[in-house]
Write an enzyme that holds these catalytic residues in place. Structure first.
Site, PDB file in Angstrom:
ATOM      1  N   TYR A 241     -16.008  28.043 -17.504  1.00 37.58           N
ATOM      2  CA  TYR A 241     -15.978  29.427 -17.050  1.00 37.58           C
ATOM      3  C   TYR A 241     -14.516  29.723 -16.737  1.00 37.58           C
ATOM      4  O   TYR A 241     -13.965  29.174 -15.779  1.00 37.58           O
ATOM      5  CB  TYR A 241     -16.827  29.616 -15.795  1.00 37.58           C
ATOM      6  N   ASP A 269     -20.464  34.852 -22.109  1.00 38.78           N
ATOM      7  CA  ASP A 269     -21.564  35.806 -21.893  1.00 38.78           C
ATOM      8  C   ASP A 269     -21.908  35.981 -20.420  1.00 38.78           C
ATOM      9  O   ASP A 269     -22.940  36.563 -20.091  1.00 38.78           O
ATOM     10  CB  ASP A 269     -22.806  35.365 -22.667  1.00 38.78           C
ATOM     11  N   HIS A 367     -27.535  33.118 -22.426  1.00 37.38           N
ATOM     12  CA  HIS A 367     -27.520  32.530 -21.088  1.00 37.38           C
ATOM     13  C   HIS A 367     -28.934  32.360 -20.528  1.00 37.38           C
ATOM     14  O   HIS A 367     -29.194  32.566 -19.339  1.00 37.38           O
ATOM     15  CB  HIS A 367     -26.669  33.376 -20.127  1.00 37.38           C
TER      16      HIS A 367
END
Length: 483
Positions: A241, A269, A367
């Site tokens: 991330y 996403d 996700h």
């Protein structure tokens, strides 16, 4: 110098906020505005012991990474440490904790579980309310999450017979690294919410089953602890991330490279948290359980503004919302020679752009239906790439995740060109309910189902799985719910 509880308790406001974690005192005043989940959650424990709330969702090195040494104020004194320990020992267990203890005693024998759904059903009973709310939550009304699974029911096999399949080999490679089956563990945060050993259970179970684990940036163990739990030859990938602070992001990449992680899955996403209402509501539901009744509306002139970010908001609050193909991929390439996979591709056009950007792979994913409601099921995106741009499969490796619960799901995806399939929630549930053994059991179930399906459609190895072996149908079969 050791500090007393009285001294710490005096620092209980935004002007001066101290907390105790594992008998050590930290000044988090300046960090309140920087905390990804907002300062209010920290202020709940201002001047108090925050260990029980902190430990399940933070790796041990989080404080060292986020607070300068000057804010590490030292230990509490012996008397205070003993007083806190006594308070913990005498703490009355909540109704939810008592429920979980009883459910753990009533788990069925692991060897009697026949499917991934069986394991998930047990976990739904044994998980704490908070953990289940976080793991199971999906965006908005949960439609994207449900459709991820339902999408597989639209694909049927054109099985071939009279083929030699006695010696069936489901093994493959993922980015050149061996895997016993075409399945890997997808990055999933906060495994310690479900089990005290957290991600280490998944690491050791993956090693036993000879599959690859992708470790989340938001793991509840440190990246170093997870690497230490792995065997010397075990392959670990990393789910990145990207922080909106490039220096922080660079340090994270440098750390995992040094620790020996073998690939980076850049998550694209989840730049903001989806509206996961089950997770957001969980504190109120727990409150009602403990109080024996829900809260009721009271007329007043002002109303408290509800924080709708939930657990996920605290995890992605500082993520980069300005990533681009032109800027971010070259930035990452300058930092490392590791393979780069884009996690979260949701359309054919972006699959093409990833190939043009020189990425090594793409993970088709929404996700787990936790971000954008009505995002396309990954299986449907895979099908569209096969129909519209089959050349993409020659330029990079393609994986999917989301909704995979059966070996037949895996085989369908491979027929359409996926190199492997990722699974997140199933392994969280497995380790939560049964620890390391649960992870190993889940892998064994999937391996048996994959081999059975391969033999029955006439494939002795994964290379034999081709597009002509599956067909998308326009009618919907009648199927019972998987859970």
């Amino acid at each position: 110098m050791a500090l007393t509880l009285q001294q710490v308790s005096e620092h209980n406001s935004t002007a001066s906020c101290w907390v105790i974690i594992n008998n050590k005192v930290y000044d988090v005043t300046e960090f309140l505005s920087e905390h990804p989940g907002g300062g209010n959650i920290i202020l709940k424990y201002a001047g108090k012991d925050a260990s029980l709330a902190y430990e399940p969702i933070h790796p041990p090195d989080a404080l060292a990474k986020n607070l300068p040494p000057s804010k590490h104020l030292g230990p509490v004194d012996a008397a205070s440490a003993q007083q806190m320990q006594t308070a913990r020992d005498n703490r009355v267990k909540t109704k939810d904790e008592l429920r979980v203890e009883q459910a753990m005693k009533e788990r069925p024998p692991l060897n009697r579980l026949l499917s991934i759904a069986d394991i998930e059903n047990v976990a739904h009973k044994t998980l704490s309310f908070k953990a289940l709310a976080y793991y199971s939550s999906a965006a908005d009304d949960g439609i994207a999450n449900k459709e991820n699974m339902r999408a597989f029911s639209r694909f049927f096999f054109n099985a071939r017979v009279m083929r030699p399949v006695f010696d069936c080999n489901p093994s493959t490679t993922i980015l050149g690294y061996k895997s016993s089956i075409p399945v890997f563990v997808c990055g999933a945060a906060l495994a310690k919410l479900g089990h005290p050993l957290g991600e280490a259970n998944i690491t050791r179970g993956s090693n036993s089953g000879s599959i690859i684990q992708m470790v989340s940036s938001n793991a509840s163990l440190s990246y170093e602890e997870i690497a230490a739990a792995a065997s010397p030859q075990q392959t670990l990938f990393f789910q990145l991330y990207k922080s909106n602070n490039d220096k922080i992001a660079e340090k994270r990449v440098q750390e995992i490279v040094k620790l020996g992680y073998k690939a980076i899955f850049l998550t694209v996403d989840a730049i903001v948290a989806g509206k996961r209402e089950v997770d957001i509501r969980s504190p109120w539901a727990l409150e009602a359980i403990e109080n024996g009744q829900p809260a009721y509306h009271v007329e007043s002139g002002t109303y408290e503004i509800v924080d709708e970010t939930g657990t996920a908001g605290a995890l992605v609050g500082s993520d980069d919302q300005n990533m681009t193909w032109e800027k971010t991929i070259p930035w990452l390439r300058k930092l490392t020679d590791l393979p780069i996979v884009i996690k979260g591709v949701q359309c054919v056009e972006d699959a093409v752009l990833a190939a043009e950007a020189g990425c090594d792979g793409i993970l088709l994913s929404n996700h787990g239906g936790r971000q954008l409601e009505y995002s396309m099921p990954p299986m449907e995106v895979l099908y569209r790439i096969r129909q519209q741009r089959p050349d993409v499969f020659d330029k990079l490796e393609v994986y999917i995740d989301g909704g995979v619960r059966r070996g037949t799901d895996v085989v369908k995806a491979l027929c359409l060109g996926a190199k492997a399939v990722g699974m997140g929630r199933p392994f969280l549930y497995a380790q939560s309910a049964y620890g390391e053994a649960g992870v190993t059991k889940a892998i064994n179930i999937l391996q048996n189902e994959i081999v059975k399906a391969m033999k029955l459609i006439g494939a002795a190895k994964v290379e034999d799985l081709v597009p002509s072996m599956v067909e998308r149908v326009d009618w919907q079969p009648i199927i019972k719910p998987r859970l």
